[in-house]
Motif scaffolding. Structure first.
Motif, short mmCIF file in Angstrom:
data_model
loop_
_atom_site.label_atom_id
_atom_site.label_comp_id
_atom_site.label_asym_id
_atom_site.label_seq_id
_atom_site.Cartn_x
_atom_site.Cartn_y
_atom_site.Cartn_z
N ARG A 241 46.11 40.16 26.20
CA ARG A 241 46.16 38.71 26.24
C ARG A 241 47.00 38.19 25.06
O ARG A 241 47.79 37.26 25.20
CB ARG A 241 44.75 38.14 26.14
CG ARG A 241 44.65 36.64 26.32
CD ARG A 241 43.28 36.16 25.95
NE ARG A 241 42.97 36.48 24.55
CZ ARG A 241 43.18 35.65 23.55
NH1 ARG A 241 43.67 34.46 23.77
NH2 ARG A 241 42.89 36.00 22.31
N ASP A 242 46.83 38.83 23.91
CA ASP A 242 47.63 38.44 22.74
C ASP A 242 49.11 38.71 22.97
O ASP A 242 49.96 38.00 22.46
CB ASP A 242 47.20 39.26 21.52
CG ASP A 242 46.00 38.66 20.84
OD1 ASP A 242 45.71 37.49 21.14
OD2 ASP A 242 45.36 39.35 20.04
N SER B 166 50.91 35.32 37.00
CA SER B 166 49.88 36.30 37.31
C SER B 166 49.42 37.03 36.06
O SER B 166 48.23 37.29 35.89
CB SER B 166 50.41 37.29 38.34
OG SER B 166 51.62 37.84 37.90
N ARG C 15 49.92 36.00 32.72
CA ARG C 15 49.38 35.08 31.73
C ARG C 15 47.96 34.65 32.10
O ARG C 15 47.02 34.82 31.35
CB ARG C 15 50.29 33.85 31.62
CG ARG C 15 49.80 32.80 30.64
CD ARG C 15 50.69 31.56 30.67
NE ARG C 15 50.53 30.78 31.88
CZ ARG C 15 51.50 30.46 32.73
NH1 ARG C 15 52.72 30.88 32.51
NH2 ARG C 15 51.26 29.74 33.80
N GLU C 16 47.83 34.10 33.30
CA GLU C 16 46.55 33.55 33.70
C GLU C 16 45.59 34.67 34.12
O GLU C 16 44.40 34.60 33.83
CB GLU C 16 46.79 32.56 34.85
CG GLU C 16 45.66 31.59 35.10
CD GLU C 16 45.38 30.67 33.93
OE1 GLU C 16 46.33 30.37 33.15
OE2 GLU C 16 44.22 30.26 33.78
N GLY C 17 46.14 35.70 34.77
CA GLY C 17 45.28 36.78 35.25
C GLY C 17 44.57 37.50 34.12
O GLY C 17 43.37 37.76 34.20
N LEU D 72 44.02 36.33 31.16
CA LEU D 72 43.09 35.37 30.57
C LEU D 72 41.79 35.32 31.37
O LEU D 72 40.69 35.29 30.81
CB LEU D 72 43.76 34.00 30.56
CG LEU D 72 43.21 32.97 29.60
CD1 LEU D 72 43.41 33.44 28.17
CD2 LEU D 72 43.92 31.63 29.80
N ARG D 73 41.92 35.32 32.70
CA ARG D 73 40.72 35.26 33.55
C ARG D 73 39.94 36.56 33.47
O ARG D 73 38.71 36.55 33.50
CB ARG D 73 41.13 34.98 35.00
CG ARG D 73 41.78 33.61 35.20
CD ARG D 73 40.86 32.50 34.79
NE ARG D 73 41.46 31.19 35.11
CZ ARG D 73 40.79 30.04 35.06
NH1 ARG D 73 39.51 30.04 34.69
NH2 ARG D 73 41.37 28.91 35.35
N GLU E 285 37.98 36.34 30.43
CA GLU E 285 36.87 35.42 30.62
C GLU E 285 35.69 36.15 31.30
O GLU E 285 34.55 36.04 30.87
CB GLU E 285 37.37 34.29 31.52
CG GLU E 285 36.65 32.98 31.44
CD GLU E 285 37.39 31.96 32.29
OE1 GLU E 285 38.31 31.31 31.76
OE2 GLU E 285 37.08 31.84 33.50
N ASP F 178 32.06 37.33 29.78
CA ASP F 178 30.80 36.94 30.42
C ASP F 178 29.90 38.15 30.59
O ASP F 178 28.69 38.08 30.35
CB ASP F 178 31.07 36.31 31.80
CG ASP F 178 31.45 34.84 31.68
OD1 ASP F 178 31.35 34.31 30.56
OD2 ASP F 178 31.83 34.24 32.70
N ARG G 176 26.17 36.91 30.69
CA ARG G 176 26.21 35.67 31.47
C ARG G 176 26.68 35.91 32.90
O ARG G 176 26.82 34.97 33.67
CB ARG G 176 27.20 34.69 30.83
CG ARG G 176 26.76 34.09 29.51
CD ARG G 176 27.68 32.94 29.13
NE ARG G 176 29.06 33.39 28.94
CZ ARG G 176 29.61 33.61 27.74
NH1 ARG G 176 28.90 33.40 26.66
NH2 ARG G 176 30.85 34.02 27.64
N LEU H 66 34.91 40.12 41.71
CA LEU H 66 35.96 39.19 41.30
C LEU H 66 36.85 39.83 40.24
O LEU H 66 38.08 39.70 40.28
CB LEU H 66 35.31 37.91 40.74
CG LEU H 66 36.27 36.83 40.26
CD1 LEU H 66 37.16 36.32 41.39
CD2 LEU H 66 35.53 35.66 39.63
N GLU I 139 39.14 42.28 41.96
CA GLU I 139 40.20 41.59 42.72
C GLU I 139 41.25 41.01 41.79
O GLU I 139 42.44 41.09 42.06
CB GLU I 139 39.59 40.45 43.55
CG GLU I 139 39.06 40.89 44.89
CD GLU I 139 38.51 39.72 45.68
OE1 GLU I 139 39.17 38.66 45.75
OE2 GLU I 139 37.39 39.85 46.20
N THR I 140 40.79 40.44 40.68
CA THR I 140 41.74 39.86 39.73
C THR I 140 42.64 40.94 39.15
O THR I 140 43.86 40.78 39.07
CB THR I 140 40.99 39.14 38.59
OG1 THR I 140 39.97 38.34 39.16
CG2 THR I 140 41.92 38.26 37.78
#
Lengths: 232, 629
Positions: free
Chosen positions: B483-484, B492, B494-496, B498-499, B502, B506, B511, B519, B522-523
């Motif tokens: 991510r860094d 895909s 950058r956001e992938g 990051l997700r 996330e 969790d 959490r 998920l 899949e990500t």
């Protein structure tokens, strides 16, 4: 001329034609967010991915940048492509739900849920504005700054740009800052008000079997209830 | 013979090498103090100064071709990295090959007295193997004798800042052979038949890459040496540049000859000052000797090299991003094709080879393609240098034939896991690689085998993990790294990433719901499928490989909210066993959040609400009364 196979159809295009251009010429819809005919291709939104080669040695490439080569085998709607695209759109929705363009994409590609934590970004960094400013307006007033998730679009050193002529080209071309047709919804990120019905053929074949847009006829035949829409 | 004179022919090169060889034979005993980054950090330069001072006291110092020849034919020189930095500072005494570990300046007098003057070894400084037996010379040490050092053959044995040492060791003979006996096509053919594949990570056949560039009509062409090594825990390129820079340079000149390039660019990351200094010295010396410049050895072939310092961005190790950075633009990848062989640096045909790949080239020419191909596996010839780190007894640089089983590296050369703990996983391929479980130790370390198992060869990082490691936490670490370092250009990646972060956050925080794992998978698949460059295309590996082999651990985090390895802070708790607690108050005094309370000489308790789960109480308690669970 270059001859290649597009969704099983042998076609010839001029040398230098990208897969996206060829597909659109032949009426096959490939979604894009960062592509514009008037600008150089950038390959950042990843929505225009197509599968080239024959599985298991196939791979996904961005059709906006990939020039067709002799004998290439391209599939624009294989299962792998459709799934990846849907996942991308789901992530776009989770990031920037206020964009009508993205909401429309979600409906068209049958993305009906968002499983990620909801964000409210205003920019998807497709870079259309940057290329518009540089290539069409010859200004180069904006560019990227930061890396990774802190990447954003700005002027040099975040100062008021002397190169900007306030032409508004950046706003005009932005797919993200258009207002949503229904206005922002607080809780639910997916609008799906004008949902295009899912192609049922995908469940039986590893491929979308027609490129009608939208494929309502097919949906009705399958006896499923069409989703209720807001536009009544 | 004047050594500064430029070499104009192959015969002149042979004469010069002979001169240097003879000069070195006059030095009867040579003390080589390791001056690699690792040993310098542990104080080897002070050891070297002490040697020079002591020997100078005992005899008149003389300078000979860069070798400090002192007294009765005793010379002191610096050497490059031995790859065993864990035991540094290292001192090797030639011609006996005596190998001293952990040498401090105070030990120098004893070494001079006992070994140099007395002809005996200093027992306490020798390496001891697992059975406690002392190894007199380097070749006896299991860490070295189980390796196949063909690329690292000079590492630690020559002074990297002296071209004379390299020439005396047979350096630049491959170049001489190429320039006089072989056509460019024959060189490429040899490299192709040797099955040499890129050592930077992707394993692309080097011969194919050269051939493609050779057939390009555009001119000029460029050779770029990729020394932007950024994987955490990997340092083979740095070590090679620091210990044998001329080998890399020689490989580069040969590559230039093979593809018809006259310019070489070495892209070194800014964090490698010593490597930069040494390769700069090597370039300077090669120019003076006539091995770089116009009409090399009278063959009519011109080649020159220069250094480019990177800006410290991980992604610039990716070839298209590296080219952008070279051109002075932001170091971001672009979508291939066009390939770099077609349109690279300044829009011209460019070949990018990794440091290790180039260092392999002279070896292929010297020993011949069939012999080289025979060393490795069926599809890839030669050796690979791995950086063995983590929970393993011997850490360091390890060169083994491609295709040896993981166990041979981890258990054999590495000497297994310390403290009698159980081996849990081996992570290969750097941040974008994957974790392989202990059951898969028989897996050959081959490009195909590793990637089929969900990991990859990568640039050669190898991290050994024991049973105190939480695999979810490992995935989280690598996702954070990526991510860094993701440039953020394509959505895909950058956001992938990051997700993914996330979701993994969790999971480690307790959490996550039941559907999270699906998920996450899949990500990760999507990021792999959809991303633009190698970073994104392999960013799913840390997650996917840990899910593939350690799904139970993920489920324990998600369903039972437990971290079996006791690493994820949110999922562990500390309690005090009232029967064992003596009420000594030691833990209560040290607790940073004042979560422990109780009367003196009475059993104490931990307030879970206040507890920060730092584990200081566990380390403090002398009565084993603190329980982690």
């Amino acid at each position: 001329m270059v001859t290649f196979v597009l969704n099983g159809l042998e076609i010839s295009v001029e040398k230098g034609t990208t897969i996206l251009e060829a597909a659109r010429f032949y009426g096959i819809g490939i979604p894009t967010l960062c592509y514009n005919e008037a600008l150089s291709p950038y390959g950042a939104c990843r929505l225009c991915l197509v599968e080239i080669g024959v599985p298991p040695r196939s791979r996904l490439v961005t059709s906006c940048t990939y020039e067709a080569t002799e004998g290439l085998v391209v599939r624009t709607h294989s299962e792998r492509v459709v799934k990846t695209r849907q996942m991308l759109i789901e992530m776009y929705l989770a990031t920037c739900p206020s964009s009508k363009v993205i909401q429309d994409l979600a409906s068209k590609h049958h993305v009906t849920r968002v499983r990620f934590r909801q964000k409210q970004e205003e920019c998807i960094l497709c870079g259309l504005c940057v290329r518009m400013c540089e290539e069409q307006m010859q200004a180069g007033a904006i560019g990227y700054t930061g890396r990774g998730d802190s990447r954003r679009i700005s002027t040099f050193f975040d100062k008021k740009s002397e190169d900007c002529r306030f032409c508004g080209g950046c706003q005009y071309i932005c797919p993200a800052c258009q207002a949503r047709c229904q206005g922002p919804q607080e809780k639910e990120a997916v609008c799906n008000a004008c949902l295009n019905l899912a192609p049922p053929c995908l469940e039986h074949f590893d491929h979308v079997m027609c490129y009608m847009d939208p494929c309502v006829a097919c949906e009705e035949k399958s006896g499923r209830e069409p989703r209720k829409t807001c536009c009544k | 013979m004047e050594t500064k004179e430029a070499v104009r022919s192959v015969e002149a090169l042979a004469r010069l090498a002979g001169f240097h060889r003879q000069a070195r034979q006059k030095v009867k005993t040579r003390i080589l103090v390791c001056a690699g980054t690792g040993c310098i950090v542990s104080g080897s330069l002070r050891v070297m100064k002490e040697f020079e001072r002591l020997l100078a006291d005992r005899g008149a110092a003389a300078q000979l071709a860069g070798v400090a020849e002192v007294g009765k034919g005793v010379g002191v020189a610096q050497s490059g990295c031995h790859g065993f930095c864990q035991k540094g500072p290292l001192v090797r005494i030639d011609p006996y090959g005596i190998f001293y570990t952990g040498v401090r300046p105070e030990d120098v007098a004893e070494i001079v007295d006992t070994t140099i003057n007395g002809g005996k070894t200093v027992e306490r400084l020798l390496y001891r193997d697992r059975d406690g037996l002392a190894c007199c010379n380097q070749e006896e040490i299991p860490f070295y004798n189980s390796q196949t050092r063909i690329v690292l053959k000079n590492a630690g044995l020559i002074d990297p800042e002296d071209i004379g040492d390299y020439l005396a060791a047979g350096g630049y003979t491959a170049l001489a052979k190429v320039l006089t006996e072989m056509s460019p096509a024959e060189v490429t053919e040899a490299v192709t038949r040797a099955n040499l594949r890129g050592r930077g990570g992707a394993g692309f056949p080097t011969g194919l890459k050269w051939k493609e560039a050779f057939h390009q009509k555009a001119w000029p062409k460029y050779i770029v040496c990729n020394a932007d090594e950024g994987d955490p825990g990997a340092f083979m390129d740095r070590s090679l540049l620091e210990s044998d820079p001329h080998a890399v340079l020689e490989g580069m000149i040969i590559a230039g000859y093979a593809v018809g390039a006259r310019h070489g660019l070495i892209y070194v990351r800014a964090e490698y000052p010593l490597a930069m200094k040494r390769i700069a010295i090597a370039i300077e010396q090669a120019r003076e000797t006539g091995l770089l410049g116009e009409d090399i050895m009278g063959s009519g072939f011109d080649f020159d090299a220069e250094i480019f310092v990177g800006g410290g961005v991980f992604i610039c190790g990716e070839s298209t991003a590296l080219i952008s950075s070279l051109e002075g633009q932001v170091g971001e990848p672009r979508q291939k094709p066009p390939h770099l062989a077609e349109r690279g640096y300044l829009g011209k045909p460019t070949v990018i080879n990794n440091v290790e790949t180039l260092a392999n080239v002279p070896v292929i020419i010297n020993i011949g393609a069939p012999a080289y191909a025979a060393i490795g596996s069926a599809k890839s010839g030669g050796t690979k240098i791995f950086c063995l780190t983590g929970k393993v007894n011997n850490t360091g640089l390890v060169e083994v034939p491609i295709g040896v089983p993981l166990a041979e590296i981890v258990r054999g050369i590495g000497g297994g896991v310390p403290d009698g703990r159980a081996l849990k996983a081996v992570q290969t391929g750097g941040p974008s690689g994957g974790c392989l479980p202990a059951e898969m130790l028989d897996l050959p370390t081959d490009f195909e085998e590793l990637s089929q198992a969900g990991s990859m060869m990568g640039s050669g990082g190898m991290i050994v993990m024991d049973d105190t490691t939480c695999m979810v936490d490992v995935a989280r670490y690598f996702i954070n790294f990526l991510r860094d370092e993701s440039c953020g250009k394509c959505f895909s990646c950058r956001e992938g990433i990051l997700r993914m972060k996330e979701i993994v956050d969790d999971i480690t925080a307790g959490r996550a719901g039941d559907e999270t794992l699906e998920l996450l998978k899949e990500t990760a698949e999507m990021v792999k499928n959809a991303s633009m460059c190698g970073l994104g295309q392999s960013a799913g590996n840390p997650v996917l490989s840990t899910i593939r082999y350690f799904e139970d651990e993920y489920l324990a985090h998600i369903q039972d909210k437990k971290c079996p390895a006791g690493v994820c802070r949110s999922l562990i708790s500390f309690t005090i066993d009232a029967d064992l607690c003596t009420g000594c108050t030691a833990c209560a005094v040290k607790c940073p959040t004042k979560a422990i309370s109780g009367e003196k000489k009475q059993a104490h308790t931990i307030d879970a609400a206040l507890c920060d789960r730092c584990g200081i109480c566990l380390d403090t308690c002398r009565f084993d009364a603190v329980r982690k669970g």
